[in-house]
Design an enzyme around this catalytic site. Structure first.
Site, PDB file in Angstrom:
ATOM      1  N   ASP A 129      -9.490   3.312  -3.886  1.00  0.00           N
ATOM      2  CA  ASP A 129     -10.252   2.157  -3.375  1.00  0.00           C
ATOM      3  C   ASP A 129     -11.672   2.098  -3.945  1.00  0.00           C
ATOM      4  O   ASP A 129     -12.341   3.122  -4.076  1.00  0.00           O
ATOM      5  CB  ASP A 129     -10.368   2.233  -1.846  1.00  0.00           C
ATOM      6  CG  ASP A 129      -9.093   1.773  -1.165  1.00  0.00           C
ATOM      7  OD1 ASP A 129      -8.074   1.570  -1.851  1.00  0.00           O
ATOM      8  OD2 ASP A 129      -9.118   1.630   0.071  1.00  0.00           O
ATOM      9  N   ASP A 146       0.828  -1.215   0.000  1.00  0.00           N
ATOM     10  CA  ASP A 146       0.000   0.000   0.000  1.00  0.00           C
ATOM     11  C   ASP A 146       0.864   1.266   0.000  1.00  0.00           C
ATOM     12  O   ASP A 146       2.091   1.195  -0.053  1.00  0.00           O
ATOM     13  CB  ASP A 146      -0.957  -0.062   1.205  1.00  0.00           C
ATOM     14  CG  ASP A 146      -2.330   0.509   0.903  1.00  0.00           C
ATOM     15  OD1 ASP A 146      -2.460   1.326  -0.024  1.00  0.00           O
ATOM     16  OD2 ASP A 146      -3.288   0.150   1.626  1.00  0.00           O
TER      17      ASP A 146
END
Ligand code: NAG
Ligand code: NAG
Ligand code: NAG
Length: 402
Positions: free
Chosen positions: A224, A169
């Site tokens: 996302d 991430d």
């Protein structure tokens, strides 16, 4: 030979004395070259990864029972046999503090048996275990350390546990470019000698499609996903712009599946799954597969749709026509077949038509059109394929030339 030369140039570019010595050591050059070739052709990522990830359903509320039971369910539902093999743990699996030797450690309260034992369990089911870290100081939950500056140590830790997949991430990144932060982990994973699928999650920040393939096996092209129609369709559209960069070894990633999480209708989820499959996206289930209802299972277990995603040609299908919310998406498959999705993105029923010229078929061609959701075949179709579709519904076909 070409890779060998490329590698020597990389070494020459880095003009320290130790690099110069390295250049003279042919044994080392050859073994490094071998490792590097494995990044591009290491048997992983040849087709898009399939599996499950904890985040979309569980967020931080995960523990080792959930992971074990998910592995059990992957097998008992028949999904494992269809190719879903990765069980991926997302954020919040570790302690906030490293141990006295600087190693990341599994959170004692939720993963008391440790990651090695969990990997052994998942492997015993014939599945693979994925884990999560961050190319920054902290993970996005801020409940765990990131791996920035600790790449070698953390990669070794993951390999020693038997990890098979790393999602990496982009939080707490100090404003450093991902092009600088992701390659060190790529190298570190390679240096472990264990084939570990490397999933870049830099949210499409610096057009990772243009550089991701030499670094990892997939790259997020978007922020996302959320479990709603607008989020899903916008991920599909943004991801579509990068279609030409995808291929065996490296895939565009419009984020994980929301199918089964409850925020969309069945037809919207069917479109979500169909477009992800056509676009050669990772098929990472994001719902609780321990409690699958029949509808969700029938969406996720459609072997004909999965076969489009896993087709060996590895060409990402893309949007080829869009008019007033009526869309045609298509792409080539092996054996000269063509995959097509027709999709009504309007809030009313409409007829959507894919003319053969839109999907790259010569006008005189006759095909058999297999409807992958209806499991029926129309013989000798020519000119166009057309259907009336409810709001947000799609149909997906594989066309075989006669
Ligand atoms: C060259 O590299 C190989 C592989 O790392 C190593 O085993 C060997 O000792 C090195 N030889 C010299 C002369 O440094
Ligand atoms: C990350 O850690 C470095 C080194 O300790 C520090 O300089 C930097 O400010 C930290 N950045 C963030 C975003 O916490
Ligand atoms: C898919 O799920 C349905 C509903 O549970 C089931 O009847 C069917 O056998 C499953 N198909 C495959 C290929 O696993």
């Amino acid at each position: 030979m070409v890779t060998g030369i490329a590698f020597l140039l990389v070494i020459l570019d880095n003009s320290s004395t130790s690099s110069a010595r390295l250049l003279l050591n042919r044994t080392m050059v050859m073994s490094k070259e071998h490792v590097r070739r494995n990044l591009l052709d290491n048997g992983i990522g040849h087709t898009p990864p399939m599996g499950w990830n904890s985040w979309n359903h569980f967020g931080c509320n995960i523990n080792e029972e959930i992971i074990r039971e998910t592995a059990d369910a992957m097998v008992s539902t028949g999904l494992a046999a269809l190719g879903y093999q990765y069980i991926n743990i997302d954020d919040c699996w570790g302690e906030l503090n490293r141990d006295s030797e600087g190693n990341m450690v599994a959170k004692a309260s939720t993963f008391p048996s440790g990651m090695k034992a969990l990997a052994d369990y998942v492997h015993s089911k014939g599945l693979k275990l994925g884990i999560y870290s961050d190319a920054g100081n902290l993970t996005c939950s801020q409940q765990m350390p990131g791996s920035l500056g600790h790449e070698d140590q953390d990669a070794k830790t993951f390999a020693s546990w038997g990890i098979d997949y790393l999602k990496y991430d982009n939080c707490a990144n100090n404003g450093i470019s991902p092009k600088e932060r992701y390659p060190p982990m790529s190298e570190a994973l390679l240096n472990t000698g264990r084939p570990i699928f490397f999933s870049l999650c830099e949210w499409g920040q610096e057009d990772p499609a243009t550089w991701g393939k030499s670094v990892g096996n997939s790259w997020r092209t978007t922020g996302d996903i959320e479990d709603n129609w607008d989020s899903m369709t916008s991920r599909a559209d943004i991801n579509d712009q990068w279609a030409s960069y995808a291929g065996p070894g490296g895939w565009n990633d419009p984020d994980m599946l929301e199918v089964g999480n409850g925020g969309m209708t069945t037809e919207e989820y069917r479109a979500h799954f169909s477009i992800w499959a056509l676009a050669k996206a990772p098929l990472l289930i994001g719902c609780d597969i321990r409690t699958l209802d029949v509808t969700t299972q029938e969406l996720l277990n459609n072997s004909e749709v999965i076969a489009v995603n896993q087709d060996n040609l590895g060409v990402q299908g893309k949007k080829v026509k869009s008019m007033d919310g009526l869309e045609v998406w298509a792409g080539p498959l092996s054996d000269n077949k063509v995959a097509v999705v027709i999709w009504n993105r309007n809030s009313y029923t409409a007829t959507v038509t894919a003319s053969f010229s839109d999907i790259g078929l010569e006008s005189g061609t006759s095909v058999d059109a297999r409807d992958l959701w209806d499991h029926s075949t129309q013989s000798s179709v020519s000119g166009e394929i057309s259907a009336q579709l409810d709001s947000h519904a799609c149909k997906m076909y594989v066309l075989t030339r006669n």
